[in-house]
Design a protein around this motif. Sequence first.
Motif, PDB file in Angstrom:
ATOM      1  N   ALA A  77      36.236  21.857  41.148  1.00 22.84           N
ATOM      2  CA  ALA A  77      36.680  22.707  42.258  1.00 22.84           C
ATOM      3  C   ALA A  77      36.104  24.110  42.108  1.00 22.84           C
ATOM      4  O   ALA A  77      35.640  24.701  43.089  1.00 22.84           O
ATOM      5  N   ASP A  78      36.128  24.648  40.893  1.00 23.63           N
ATOM      6  CA  ASP A  78      35.574  25.979  40.653  1.00 23.63           C
ATOM      7  C   ASP A  78      34.090  26.039  41.014  1.00 23.63           C
ATOM      8  O   ASP A  78      33.625  27.013  41.604  1.00 23.63           O
ATOM      9  N   LYS A  79      33.347  24.980  40.659  1.00 21.02           N
ATOM     10  CA  LYS A  79      31.918  24.946  40.968  1.00 21.02           C
ATOM     11  C   LYS A  79      31.688  24.948  42.477  1.00 21.02           C
ATOM     12  O   LYS A  79      30.859  25.680  42.992  1.00 21.02           O
ATOM     13  N   ILE A  80      32.437  24.110  43.185  1.00 26.07           N
ATOM     14  CA  ILE A  80      32.282  24.028  44.633  1.00 26.07           C
ATOM     15  C   ILE A  80      32.661  25.349  45.290  1.00 26.07           C
ATOM     16  O   ILE A  80      31.960  25.849  46.172  1.00 26.07           O
ATOM     17  N   LEU A  81      33.762  25.940  44.856  1.00 15.46           N
ATOM     18  CA  LEU A  81      34.199  27.215  45.432  1.00 15.46           C
ATOM     19  C   LEU A  81      33.198  28.322  45.140  1.00 15.46           C
ATOM     20  O   LEU A  81      32.959  29.184  45.984  1.00 15.46           O
ATOM     21  N   SER A  82      32.584  28.294  43.971  1.00 15.71           N
ATOM     22  CA  SER A  82      31.571  29.287  43.617  1.00 15.71           C
ATOM     23  C   SER A  82      30.358  29.164  44.539  1.00 15.71           C
ATOM     24  O   SER A  82      29.832  30.170  45.029  1.00 15.71           O
ATOM     25  N   VAL A  83      29.931  27.933  44.795  1.00 16.27           N
ATOM     26  CA  VAL A  83      28.805  27.708  45.698  1.00 16.27           C
ATOM     27  C   VAL A  83      29.159  28.199  47.102  1.00 16.27           C
ATOM     28  O   VAL A  83      28.347  28.849  47.768  1.00 16.27           O
ATOM     29  N   MET A  84      30.383  27.908  47.552  1.00 16.34           N
ATOM     30  CA  MET A  84      30.814  28.346  48.875  1.00 16.34           C
ATOM     31  C   MET A  84      30.835  29.867  48.980  1.00 16.34           C
ATOM     32  O   MET A  84      30.411  30.434  49.985  1.00 16.34           O
ATOM     33  N   LYS A  85      31.347  30.546  47.955  1.00 18.63           N
ATOM     34  CA  LYS A  85      31.400  32.011  47.965  1.00 18.63           C
ATOM     35  C   LYS A  85      29.995  32.594  47.999  1.00 18.63           C
ATOM     36  O   LYS A  85      29.729  33.553  48.728  1.00 18.63           O
ATOM     37  N   ASN A  86      29.100  32.032  47.181  1.00 24.69           N
ATOM     38  CA  ASN A  86      27.719  32.539  47.148  1.00 24.69           C
ATOM     39  C   ASN A  86      27.034  32.332  48.484  1.00 24.69           C
ATOM     40  O   ASN A  86      26.302  33.210  48.952  1.00 24.69           O
TER      41      ASN A  86
END
Length: 95
Positions: free
Chosen positions: A80-89
């Motif tokens: 989830a953290d990885k996906i959210l990081s990609v979304m934020k970027n």
Amino acid sequence: MAYDFLNNNPLLQNMSPEKLQFLMNFASSKKPTEMKDMMPFLLSAMNSAKAGNIQFTEPETDLLVTILKQNMSSEEAAKADKILSVMKNARKNGS
């Protein structure tokens, strides 16, 4: 599930009563335990907030995600953290 991290959280000190009520309802709701179900759940919650004219800042949204990840395994939370990081970027880069 205990939400002790909400106590004395600086984000909550100046939060409107409507936002605070939404957050407490969100915290006490049954949340998905698998990452694949997290995004639809979070989007549904955010649409609900939007329908109530409630908008969350990025730190407030991060708090909602923290609450959501409480029921996940460490592996699912890391995904989830990885996906959210990609979304934020992507959001920051205007993609």
